[in-house]
Write a protein that holds these residues in place. Structure first.
Motif, PDB file in Angstrom:
ATOM      1  N   PRO A 106      12.194 -12.883  66.996  1.00  0.00           N
ATOM      2  CA  PRO A 106      11.560 -13.630  65.915  1.00  0.00           C
ATOM      3  C   PRO A 106      11.260 -15.075  66.295  1.00  0.00           C
ATOM      4  CG  PRO A 106      13.883 -13.256  65.446  1.00  0.00           C
ATOM      5  CD  PRO A 106      13.569 -12.498  66.692  1.00  0.00           C
ATOM      6  N   VAL A 107      10.328 -15.650  65.557  1.00  0.00           N
ATOM      7  CA  VAL A 107       9.972 -17.054  65.760  1.00  0.00           C
ATOM      8  C   VAL A 107      11.156 -17.923  65.367  1.00  0.00           C
ATOM      9  CG1 VAL A 107       8.467 -18.929  64.991  1.00  0.00           C
ATOM     10  CG2 VAL A 107       7.510 -16.656  65.399  1.00  0.00           C
ATOM     11  N   PHE A 108      11.505 -18.848  66.244  1.00  0.00           N
ATOM     12  CA  PHE A 108      12.582 -19.791  65.967  1.00  0.00           C
ATOM     13  C   PHE A 108      12.035 -21.145  65.537  1.00  0.00           C
ATOM     14  CE2 PHE A 108      15.695 -22.998  67.132  1.00  0.00           C
ATOM     15  CZ  PHE A 108      16.830 -22.491  66.537  1.00  0.00           C
ATOM     16  N   ALA A 109      10.959 -21.558  66.193  1.00  0.00           N
ATOM     17  CA  ALA A 109      10.299 -22.830  65.869  1.00  0.00           C
ATOM     18  C   ALA A 109       8.826 -22.654  66.184  1.00  0.00           C
ATOM     19  CB  ALA A 109      10.888 -23.974  66.685  1.00  0.00           C
ATOM     20  N   GLU A 110       7.982 -23.320  65.404  1.00  0.00           N
ATOM     21  CA  GLU A 110       6.548 -23.112  65.577  1.00  0.00           C
ATOM     22  C   GLU A 110       5.799 -24.434  65.592  1.00  0.00           C
ATOM     23  OE1 GLU A 110       3.367 -19.790  64.140  1.00  0.00           O
ATOM     24  OE2 GLU A 110       5.048 -20.251  62.830  1.00  0.00           O
ATOM     25  N   GLY A 111       4.861 -24.525  66.532  1.00  0.00           N
ATOM     26  CA  GLY A 111       3.962 -25.664  66.626  1.00  0.00           C
ATOM     27  C   GLY A 111       2.550 -25.215  66.325  1.00  0.00           C
ATOM     28  N   ASP A 112       1.580 -26.001  66.741  1.00  0.00           N
ATOM     29  CA  ASP A 112       0.181 -25.660  66.499  1.00  0.00           C
ATOM     30  C   ASP A 112      -0.304 -24.528  67.393  1.00  0.00           C
ATOM     31  OD1 ASP A 112      -0.058 -27.626  64.539  1.00  0.00           O
ATOM     32  OD2 ASP A 112      -0.624 -29.148  66.022  1.00  0.00           O
ATOM     33  N   SER A 113       0.019 -24.597  68.683  1.00  0.00           N
ATOM     34  CA  SER A 113      -0.516 -23.597  69.609  1.00  0.00           C
ATOM     35  C   SER A 113       0.543 -22.678  70.203  1.00  0.00           C
ATOM     36  CB  SER A 113      -1.297 -24.269  70.742  1.00  0.00           C
ATOM     37  OG  SER A 113      -0.463 -25.146  71.463  1.00  0.00           O
ATOM     38  N   VAL A 114       1.814 -23.046  70.095  1.00  0.00           N
ATOM     39  CA  VAL A 114       2.883 -22.188  70.593  1.00  0.00           C
ATOM     40  C   VAL A 114       3.989 -22.050  69.566  1.00  0.00           C
ATOM     41  CG1 VAL A 114       2.477 -22.763  73.027  1.00  0.00           C
ATOM     42  CG2 VAL A 114       4.220 -24.011  71.745  1.00  0.00           C
TER      43      VAL A 114
END
Length: 180
Positions: free
Chosen positions: A4-12
């Motif tokens: 699962p996603v742990f942290a999200e930015g704009d492109s990654v």
């Protein structure tokens, strides 16, 4: 498939590393354009990657690491880790890599921003440092862009492709990162 996603930015996005990601990690760590700048001269077999996973990622140790995945499709493109933490001192060593076909997209910079946020805000580290071989100018630029300071030179400490090279130590303090 990444966890699962742990942290999200704009492109990654940073995803947890799962057992099924070990083949991807092995492919990246053995890629000549990645392992040489990482100064990882030994080939990494599946057992060694699994051992790294079990000892540095999935145990209750202090280190942490994530897959770097593109936000648009979840495709893994690299990894970012703080595998070694000196708990008593509050410092951790940063490592990262991205497959060459994904270079120059800003993925490393954004992934490093995300992991630094986690390291300083949630893990409460006082300092994060990185070692960069002198010929890895791209990595030096990433660190300097993010506010890391070159703290010293380890003269002729690294042996890559038959040549002794300097390694540079970069560091950033929590208050420098959090106040930026």
């Amino acid at each position: 498939m990444p966890g699962p996603v742990f942290a999200e930015g704009d492109s990654v996005a940073l995803h947890t590393i799962e057992e099924e990601d070990l083949e991807f990690l092995q492919r990246g760590r053995n890629h000549p354009e990645i392992r040489r700048p990482l100064t990882d001269v030994d080939p990494r077999n599946g057992e060694q990657i699994r051992e790294y996973f079990e000892n540095s990622v999935s145990d209750d140790g202090d280190g942490f690491g994530f897959l770097i995945c593109r936000s648009e499709d979840g495709e893994p493109v690299g990894a970012v880790h703080v595998p070694w933490i000196r708990t008593k001192h509050g410092s951790g060593m940063l490592m990262y890599w991205v497959l060459p076909e994904h270079w120059a997209n800003g993925y490393v910079t954004e992934a490093t921003e995300l992991i630094l946020d986690f390291a300083f805000e949630e893990r409460r580290l006082a300092k994060v440092y990185a070692l960069v071989v002198e010929t890895n100018v791209g990595s030096q630029r990433v660190l300097e862009k993010l506010g890391f300071q070159r703290e010293g030179v380890h003269r002729k400490e690294t042996f890559v492709d038959g040549e002794r090279l300097d390694s540079y130590r970069y560091g950033i303090l929590a208050d420098e990162w959090l106040d930026s």
